[in-house]
Write a protein that holds these residues in place. Sequence first.
Motif, PDB file in Angstrom:
ATOM      1  N   ARG A  11      40.501  43.532  26.462  1.00 13.51           N
ATOM      2  CA  ARG A  11      39.573  43.673  28.008  1.00 13.51           C
ATOM      3  C   ARG A  11      40.564  43.590  28.836  1.00 13.51           C
ATOM      4  O   ARG A  11      40.368  44.210  29.811  1.00 13.51           O
ATOM      5  CB  ARG A  11      38.579  42.671  27.773  1.00 13.51           C
ATOM      6  CG  ARG A  11      37.794  42.689  28.902  1.00 13.51           C
ATOM      7  CD  ARG A  11      36.434  41.964  28.915  1.00 13.51           C
ATOM      8  NE  ARG A  11      35.743  42.153  27.754  1.00 13.51           N
ATOM      9  CZ  ARG A  11      34.585  41.552  27.433  1.00 13.51           C
ATOM     10  NH1 ARG A  11      34.222  40.473  28.113  1.00 13.51           N
ATOM     11  NH2 ARG A  11      34.010  42.080  26.312  1.00 13.51           N
ATOM     12  N   GLU A  24      42.854  46.509  29.320  1.00  8.58           N
ATOM     13  CA  GLU A  24      42.109  47.530  29.960  1.00  8.58           C
ATOM     14  C   GLU A  24      41.877  47.485  31.519  1.00  8.58           C
ATOM     15  O   GLU A  24      42.079  48.522  32.200  1.00  8.58           O
ATOM     16  CB  GLU A  24      40.795  47.699  29.271  1.00  8.58           C
ATOM     17  CG  GLU A  24      40.540  48.074  27.786  1.00  8.58           C
ATOM     18  CD  GLU A  24      39.363  47.973  27.188  1.00  8.58           C
ATOM     19  OE1 GLU A  24      39.173  49.181  26.409  1.00  8.58           O
ATOM     20  OE2 GLU A  24      38.523  47.190  27.464  1.00  8.58           O
ATOM     21  N   LYS A  25      41.530  46.594  32.039  1.00  6.81           N
ATOM     22  CA  LYS A  25      41.437  46.478  33.537  1.00  6.81           C
ATOM     23  C   LYS A  25      42.888  46.876  34.216  1.00  6.81           C
ATOM     24  O   LYS A  25      42.845  47.542  35.243  1.00  6.81           O
ATOM     25  CB  LYS A  25      41.344  44.990  33.956  1.00  6.81           C
ATOM     26  CG  LYS A  25      39.595  44.619  33.518  1.00  6.81           C
ATOM     27  CD  LYS A  25      39.513  42.975  33.856  1.00  6.81           C
ATOM     28  CE  LYS A  25      38.084  42.613  33.307  1.00  6.81           C
ATOM     29  NZ  LYS A  25      37.996  41.286  33.577  1.00  6.81           N
TER      30      LYS A  25
END
Length: 226
Positions: free
Chosen positions: A40, A43-44
């Motif tokens: 996660r 992905e940022k």
Amino acid sequence: MFLKPYQTLLKALGPSQWWPGDTAFEVMVGAILTQNTSWRNVEKAIHRLKSLQALRPKKMHLMPHPDLAEAIRSSGYFNQKARTLHNYLDWYSSYSYSPSLLLRKKASRAEPIRKELLSIKGIGPETADSILCYALELPVFVVDAYTHRWLARYDSAAARASAGSYDLLKNMVQSDFQAHLAPDSLVQHFNEFHALIVRLGNAYCKKQNPLCPDCPLRRECENALA
């Protein structure tokens, strides 16, 4: 012994369609950024790089270190990872930032490329093999913490045989698959098995309080059967 759990997981969980990425370079960057963090957070960072139009090797290579580090801040250890990305790009530029040129010069052989990758400061075995398997699509199995954790519970004898060694466990899996599967299918199967083990580790074979009664491997795993 690795083919059976692979087939069980694939039947139970379905194809993983991993690694996400629009280009080989995006996969390479993701393999470096995912060190010691969750996907996660990666992905940022990838989204931020895309918004800056910096997910192109030449442009990223020219980015000042502070700018690149800030762009990937969400991935953690961002100063260190920015240095690793620049180190990687120093090497990748010698192949004109081209996966096809790299593969052509190395005759599509994984070991010579892996040796060069491991010479880059900040690139370890797992990152190197992720690049080889997912970005360059070479028949290499990726070992990670999920793999060691799963095997220790699934088959203690095999875990002892691997002795906690990255390369030994990797070679055990590769040898088993090579003995039973067609050579031209190995990339797909190594890719899928690694992804399935990660999914297993996240959903069932957790570090603390594993969910053995619900695990797809509960009928063949030593820990679940104990």
